[in-house]
Design a protein around this motif. Structure first.
Motif, PDB file in Angstrom:
ATOM      1  N   LEU A  78       0.839  -1.200   0.000  1.00  0.00           N
ATOM      2  CA  LEU A  78       0.000   0.000   0.000  1.00  0.00           C
ATOM      3  C   LEU A  78       0.871   1.246   0.000  1.00  0.00           C
ATOM      4  N   SER A  79       1.920   1.229   0.793  1.00  0.00           N
ATOM      5  CA  SER A  79       2.830   2.365   0.841  1.00  0.00           C
ATOM      6  C   SER A  79       3.491   2.594  -0.522  1.00  0.00           C
ATOM      7  N   ASP A  80       3.862   1.518  -1.202  1.00  0.00           N
ATOM      8  CA  ASP A  80       4.469   1.644  -2.530  1.00  0.00           C
ATOM      9  C   ASP A  80       3.515   2.280  -3.538  1.00  0.00           C
ATOM     10  N   HIS A  81       2.250   1.836  -3.528  1.00  0.00           N
ATOM     11  CA  HIS A  81       1.256   2.436  -4.437  1.00  0.00           C
ATOM     12  C   HIS A  81       1.071   3.920  -4.121  1.00  0.00           C
ATOM     13  N   ALA A  82       1.019   4.234  -2.840  1.00  0.00           N
ATOM     14  CA  ALA A  82       0.850   5.633  -2.439  1.00  0.00           C
ATOM     15  C   ALA A  82       2.061   6.465  -2.860  1.00  0.00           C
ATOM     16  N   ARG A  83       3.252   5.879  -2.770  1.00  0.00           N
ATOM     17  CA  ARG A  83       4.473   6.585  -3.188  1.00  0.00           C
ATOM     18  C   ARG A  83       4.397   6.932  -4.670  1.00  0.00           C
ATOM     19  N   GLU A  84       3.910   5.997  -5.470  1.00  0.00           N
ATOM     20  CA  GLU A  84       3.786   6.247  -6.907  1.00  0.00           C
ATOM     21  C   GLU A  84       2.746   7.332  -7.182  1.00  0.00           C
ATOM     22  N   LEU A  85       1.637   7.279  -6.453  1.00  0.00           N
ATOM     23  CA  LEU A  85       0.613   8.325  -6.612  1.00  0.00           C
ATOM     24  C   LEU A  85       1.149   9.681  -6.171  1.00  0.00           C
ATOM     25  N   GLU A  86       1.924   9.682  -5.098  1.00  0.00           N
ATOM     26  CA  GLU A  86       2.529  10.924  -4.611  1.00  0.00           C
ATOM     27  C   GLU A  86       3.431  11.531  -5.684  1.00  0.00           C
ATOM     28  N   ALA A  87       4.224  10.689  -6.335  1.00  0.00           N
ATOM     29  CA  ALA A  87       5.136  11.176  -7.376  1.00  0.00           C
ATOM     30  C   ALA A  87       4.370  11.759  -8.560  1.00  0.00           C
ATOM     31  N   LEU A  88       3.279  11.095  -8.945  1.00  0.00           N
ATOM     32  CA  LEU A  88       2.461  11.632 -10.035  1.00  0.00           C
ATOM     33  C   LEU A  88       1.860  12.976  -9.657  1.00  0.00           C
ATOM     34  N   GLY A  89       1.362  13.069  -8.426  1.00  0.00           N
ATOM     35  CA  GLY A  89       0.791  14.330  -7.961  1.00  0.00           C
ATOM     36  C   GLY A  89       1.830  15.435  -7.932  1.00  0.00           C
TER      37      GLY A  89
END
Length: 123
Positions: A78-89
């Motif tokens: 979950l943290s990895d997916h959130a990290r990727e979303l954070e980078a896109l944002g």
């Protein structure tokens, strides 16, 4: 640890991190887990709202919070997916974020199930 069959929760949650937190928090562990679940669900909702509004800053902020809280409980996927979303944002590039959000939501479902089993099962 024995080599006997791993439970799905072992793949979703780092059991060593979770045990460490459980030992530290003792009787407050269940409250921590429940708060994490409520907050994470709300953060996923904020990410979805940010995507719907094209608000990259909202996606970045909510994903950053989710990344940190998931990592602190050992929810590595979950943290990895959130990290990727954070980078896109952060980059302002939300074109592939819908797919990542769906993956994060699926992963959250697995995390929720694993954590609920942890707090309701034997210690």
């Amino acid at each position: 640890m024995s080599g006997s069959g791993q439970h799905q929760s072992d793949l979703v949650i780092d059991s060593d991190v979770l045990k460490e937190i459980r030992d530290l928090m003792e009787e407050d562990f269940a409250d921590l887990v429940l708060t994490f679940l409520v907050d994470s669900d709300a953060l996923l909702g904020e990410i979805a709202r940010g995507l719907g509004q094209g608000d990259a800053a909202l996606v970045h902020r909510a994903a950053h919070k989710l990344k940190a809280s998931a990592a602190s409980l050992g929810a590595v996927g979950l943290s990895d997916h959130a990290r990727e979303l954070e980078a896109l944002g952060r980059a302002g590039t939300l074109s592939s974020a819908e797919t990542l959000l769906a993956a994060a939501q699926d992963q959250f479902g697995l995390v929720k199930e694993a954590l609920e089993q942890t707090i309701s099962g034997p210690t």
